[in-house]
Scaffold this active site. Structure first.
Site, PDB file in Angstrom:
ATOM      1  N   HIS A 120       0.829  -1.207   0.000  1.00 57.63           N
ATOM      2  CA  HIS A 120       0.000   0.000   0.000  1.00 57.63           C
ATOM      3  C   HIS A 120       0.862   1.255   0.000  1.00 57.63           C
ATOM      4  CE1 HIS A 120       0.759  -1.211   4.159  1.00 57.63           C
ATOM      5  NE2 HIS A 120       0.752   0.083   4.477  1.00 57.63           N
ATOM      6  N   PHE A 121       0.433   2.220  -0.794  1.00 54.45           N
ATOM      7  CA  PHE A 121       1.043   3.545  -0.784  1.00 54.45           C
ATOM      8  C   PHE A 121       0.423   4.376   0.337  1.00 54.45           C
ATOM      9  CE2 PHE A 121       2.501   2.826  -5.129  1.00 54.45           C
ATOM     10  CZ  PHE A 121       3.649   3.605  -5.194  1.00 54.45           C
TER      11      PHE A 121
END
Ligand SMILES: [Zn+2]
Length: 169
Positions: A120-121
């Site tokens: 995940h960013f």
């Protein structure tokens, strides 16, 4: 300016609370979107608000598939993920008028990932002087109302179909 970008501390709190459950999975049950703070769930990519944010508006952008690395994604997934990071920035600009952003990945626990199994960013809006607010924003007893309010404002900007990538044949 003091360095705010230290997301691993919050990720560990998050990981403890979730007791091994992936906050990004399952991604198909749309009825729980509001409770789970899911702003967007497309075919390939989803956007979730961080329950333990570093700043108001701290978003997490993840592929729908439960994979750990960027190199686990195919090109279409990669394009969609980056496009949704960009769209998240656009939504935050429209709603919160930030002066800058921190956008980043923690790959692997040693690098600070609290949920290393699901890529995940982090997208964190920044304002001049916001490090002074951290003691307030970081208080988990205060933040839920902020999060719900921000969720409602941001969600509007994720309702339209995702724009198609430019230059697609
Ligand atoms: Zn997952």
């Amino acid at each position: 300016m003091k360095v705010l970008w230290a997301p691993w501390r919050m990720e560990y709190i998050l990981a403890d609370k979730e007791e091994g459950n992936c906050i990004f999975c399952p991604g198909q049950d749309r009825s729980q979107d509001r409770a789970r703070l899911v702003l967007y769930a497309g075919r390939l990519t989803m956007v979730v608000m961080n329950r333990y944010p570093y700043n108001n508006g701290h978003l997490l952008v993840a592929p729908c598939r439960h994979v750990a690395g960027l190199d686990d994604l195919d090109m279409v997934e990669t394009q969609d993920l980056i496009a949704m990071v960009n769209r998240s920035i656009g939504a935050l600009k429209a709603v919160m008028n930030p002066e800058g952003f921190n956008v980043g990945l923690n790959l692997g626990r040693v690098a600070g990932a609290g949920m290393e199994e699901h890529l995940h960013f982090h997208v964190v809006p920044r304002w001049n002087g916001d490090t002074n607010l951290m003691t307030v924003v970081g208080d988990v007893r205060v933040i839920p109302e902020h999060i719900r309010d921000t969720y409602n404002k941001l969600r509007v900007h994720f309702q339209d179909p995702a724009p198609q990538p430019k230059g697609k044949p």
